[in-house]
Enzyme design. Structure first.
Site, PDB file in Angstrom:
ATOM      1  N   HIS A  40       0.729  -1.141   0.052  1.00  0.00           N
ATOM      2  CA  HIS A  40      -0.093  -0.085   0.089  1.00  0.00           C
ATOM      3  C   HIS A  40       0.975   1.152   0.148  1.00  0.00           C
ATOM      4  O   HIS A  40       1.892   1.306   0.702  1.00  0.00           O
ATOM      5  CB  HIS A  40      -0.989   0.079   0.935  1.00  0.00           C
ATOM      6  N   ASP A  71       5.858   1.511   7.369  1.00  0.00           N
ATOM      7  CA  ASP A  71       4.370   1.079   7.103  1.00  0.00           C
ATOM      8  C   ASP A  71       3.709   2.235   6.301  1.00  0.00           C
ATOM      9  O   ASP A  71       3.209   3.111   6.552  1.00  0.00           O
ATOM     10  CB  ASP A  71       3.270   1.090   8.494  1.00  0.00           C
ATOM     11  N   GLU A 129      -5.320   1.806   1.993  1.00  0.00           N
ATOM     12  CA  GLU A 129      -5.172   0.690   2.743  1.00  0.00           C
ATOM     13  C   GLU A 129      -5.406   1.250   4.213  1.00  0.00           C
ATOM     14  O   GLU A 129      -6.353   0.444   5.081  1.00  0.00           O
ATOM     15  CB  GLU A 129      -3.936  -0.108   2.850  1.00  0.00           C
ATOM     16  N   GLU A 130      -5.041   2.254   4.530  1.00  0.00           N
ATOM     17  CA  GLU A 130      -5.148   2.758   6.110  1.00  0.00           C
ATOM     18  C   GLU A 130      -6.501   2.910   6.290  1.00  0.00           C
ATOM     19  O   GLU A 130      -6.793   2.919   7.586  1.00  0.00           O
ATOM     20  CB  GLU A 130      -3.917   3.750   6.613  1.00  0.00           C
ATOM     21  N   HIS A 176       2.212   3.616  13.354  1.00  0.00           N
ATOM     22  CA  HIS A 176       1.276   4.684  13.346  1.00  0.00           C
ATOM     23  C   HIS A 176       1.545   5.833  14.041  1.00  0.00           C
ATOM     24  O   HIS A 176       0.655   6.593  14.444  1.00  0.00           O
ATOM     25  CB  HIS A 176       0.063   4.066  13.686  1.00  0.00           C
TER      26      HIS A 176
END
Length: 505
Positions: free
Chosen positions: A279, A291, A323-324, A446
Site C-alpha cells: 500500500h 508502514d 489501505e490505512e 502509526h
C-alpha cells in the site's frame, strides 16, 4: 501523458532521484527497450542478486522527503490519502515505472475513498479523564463540533441489536461492550437509539482502538476504551450510580478520489499472472517509512530489477491507495474484476511492513483448509526460503490485517510476510530474532517517528530477497501450483477481527 494527480517535485528531490537513476516525468528519456526474447529467463538467484540494502535506504530517504510535502496541511510529514505526500508518492511510483520503457503496461485506477481525520478529542467520565480513550477511525464529530453533555448509559449484551439499547439512552452516552459485531454497527445503533456519543470498551485485557468502517448517517462520535478504564465505570453503573460525562470530538469524514497503480509485464502468459502488492499510503499521524514504505519500495526496486529478465508468466505489481482507511484500494480493485480477469490471477502476495526495527520474520498462516487452495503452497514457499537460509520464522494469524482480504474473499489464493506492528515481542522471539522482548515489533507504528531511522536494513534486505524469490519462482512456472477453481469463488471473512490494521470487532 502526465496523470492529472501528478505533482511537480522539487529540483532538490529530482536530483536525488537522478542519482539513483530513477527518473521522473520529463527528467530523463526512458530507457531504450530491449527485446524480451533476448533476455535470459528470470531466476531466483539472479533477481536476488540485485537486492542491496543501500538502494532500499536511498529510496527510503526520497520517500521521506516526499512525505514532507504533507507538512503544510498536517504540521508533520505524512503520506495519508488526499495529502500532497501521497500524491507525491503516486507520482514517484508512476514515474519510476514509466521510465522503464515498454517492459510494463501501467494502469492508473482512480476510485472514491472515504477518509477521516480527528483534529481534537476529549472524553470525561464522571470526574475521570481516561488515558486510554481513543477516537475510532472514521468517527464523526460531536454535534456542531462542540462538547456535548449527558449521562453514561450501559447497553445490554454486546449492543448488536437495537433492542439492546435502553429507552433512557436518548441524549446520553452509550457504554457498549466490544464483541460479536463491528464497531460501526454499535455506533450506528447507538445513534438510532438517540445517543449523542458512544464508548466501546474492551472486554479483553488492553487498550482498544479500531474503525467504524463505512460511514452511516446514524454514526455518532465514538471512542474505544481499555478494560482497565472501563472497570470503575461498570462498577458504578452496576450499583445504580449516575455518571455524568462530557464528550468532544472535532473530526471530519469525507469522500475523495485517489489512485491505485498497477504495472504488468508486457511479456509472459497473460492468462497466468503472479500478482503482488503493497500500500502506497500512510496514516495521517506520520510518514509511514516502514508502514508501508518498506513494501512500496521493495516492489519498486524489484520491478526495476525484473526488467533485466524475461518471464514465462506475467507479473503484476500493485500499489494500493487507502489501505490505512480500510483496505479501500485493493478491495475496489478486486470488486470490479470480471470473472475472466479474476481467473487470470493465480495468486496474490501481500507485502506490508518488511523492516520493523524490533522485527520477527512473520509468515501468514494461510492454510488451504480456510482459504482458497494454493494459499498454503505460497505459505510453504516462504517457510522453505527462511529454512534454507538458516533464518528463524514464526506464523501469525491470517485474520484480515492487510490487502489480501479482497482477494481471499473472491477465491484468489493469497498470503504474505511481515515483520510486526504493535504486537509485543516475546522472550522466545527475542531468542529467535534478537531485539527487545516486551517492546512492540515496531515502536513507531502509526506514529510520527516512522521515519528512515525506523527500519532494520538487515531484515528489509532479507525480506526483499524473499519477495524476489517469490516473484521469480512463479514468473518461471506454476508447475505443481494448484489450478484456480472458479466453482469455489467466495470465502467468508466476516468473523475476522481486523479490517486492515484497525480492529473492526
Amino acid at each position: 501523458m502526465r496523470p492529472s494527480w501528478a505533482l511537480t517535485l522539487s529540483p532538490a528531490l529530482l536530483s536525488q532521484v537522478h542519482g539513483l537513476q530513477i527518473p521522473f516525468f520529463g527528467s530523463t528519456t526512458p530507457q531504450a527497450p530491449i527485446s524480451n526474447a533476448a533476455k535470459e529467463l528470470v531466476s531466483s538467484d539472479a533477481l536476488q542478486a540485485h537486492v542491496d540494502a543501500a538502494n532500499l535506504l536511498n529510496r527510503a530517504k526520497i520517500l521521506y522527503e516526499i512525505a514532507e510535502l504533507g507538512f503544510d496541511e498536517y504540521n508533520h510529514p505524512t503520506r495519508v490519502i488526499g495529502s500532497k505526500g501521497h500524491l507525491g508518492t503516486i507520482d514517484y511510483i508512476y514515474s519510476t515505472i514509466a521510465a522503464l520503457g515498454d517492459y510494463y503496461s501501467i494502469t492508473n485506477q482512480s476510485f472514491p475513498a472515504v477518509t477521516g481525520n480527528v483534529f481534537e478529542s476529549r472524553l470525561v467520565l464522571g470526574h475521570a479523564v481516561p488515558e486510554s480513550a481513543r477516537p475510532m477511525g472514521l468517527t464523526p464529530a460531536t454535534s456542531s463540533r462542540e462538547p456535548v453533555y449527558g449521562s453514561v448509559v450501559a447497553v445490554a449484551n454486546f449492543g448488536c441489536e437495537l433492542s439492546d439499547y435502553p429507552s433512557d439512552l436518548e441524549g446520553g452516552i452509550a457504554f457498549i461492550s466490544r464483541g460479536q459485531c463491528p464497531f460501526g454497527t454499535k455506533s450506528d445503533l447507538a445513534g438510532k437509539a438517540g445517543a449523542i456519543a458512544a464508548v466501546v470498551y474492551n472486554n479483553e485485557k488492553g487498550d482498544l482502538s479500531g474503525t467504524l468502517g463505512t460511514p452511516t448517517p446514524d454514526h455518532v462520535a465514538t471512542w474505544g476504551l481499555s478494560d482497565r478504564d472501563a472497570a470503575p465505570v461498570l462498577e458504578k453503573l452496576h450499583n445504580g450510580e449516575k455518571i455524568d460525562a462530557i464528550a468532544y470530538m472535532d473530526a471530519i469524514v469525507d469522500t475523495i478520489s485517489t489512485t491505485n497503480i498497477i504495472a504488468q509485464t508486457t511479456a509472459g502468459d497473460p492468462d497466468n499472472c503472479v500478482m503482488l502488492g503493497a500500500h502506497s499510503d500512510s496514516v495521517a499521524e506520520g510518514p509511514g517509512i516502514n508502514d508501508d514504505g518498506s513494501g512500496t519500495l521493495t516492489l519498486l526496486e524489484l520491478a526495476t530489477a525484473l526488467t533485466h529478465y524475461n518471464v514465462n508468466n506475467c507479473v503484476r505489481f500493485a500499489w494500493w491507495a487507502g489501505e490505512e482507511e480500510g483496505l479501500l484500494g485493493s478491495e475496489y480493485y478486486v470488486s470490479v474484476l470480471e470473472s475472466s480477469e479474476n481467473k487470470k490471477i493465480r495468486l496474490f502476495m501481500d507485502y506490508d511492513m518488511l523492516a520493523s526495527p524490533n522485527y520477527a520474520y512473520q509468515v501468514y498462516n494461510a492454510t488451504n483448509a480456510a482459504n482458497p487452495v494454493g494459499s498454503e503452497q505460497l505459505r510453504d514457499l516462504y517457510v522453505d526460503f527462511y529454512e534454507e537460509h538458516g533464518l528463524n520464522y514464526t506464523f501469525i494469524p491470517f485474520d484480515g490485517r492487510s490487502d489480501y482480504v479482497g482477494f481471499i474473499q473472491n477465491g484468489i489464493p493469497g498470503g504474505g510476510i511481515a515483520t510486526g506492528a504493535e504486537g509485543v515481542k516475546t522472550e522466545e522471539e527475542q531468542a529467535m530474532f534478537g531485539g527487545t522482548a516486551g517492546d512492540w515489533y515496531d515502536p513507531c507504528y502509526h506514529q510520527y517517528c516512522d521515519t528512515v531511522d525506523n527500519v532494520d536494513l538487515d531484515a528489509w534486505e532479507w525480506n526483499t530477497k524473499l519477495v524476489a524469490h517469490s516473484i521469480a519462482t512463479y514468473a518461471r512456472s506454476f508447475d505443481g501450483f494448484p489450478e484456480r477453481d472458479l466453482a469455489v469463488n467466495t470465502f467468508a471473512t466476516s468473523d475476522w477481527k481486523y479490517y486492515g490494521h484497525s480492529l473492526q470487532i
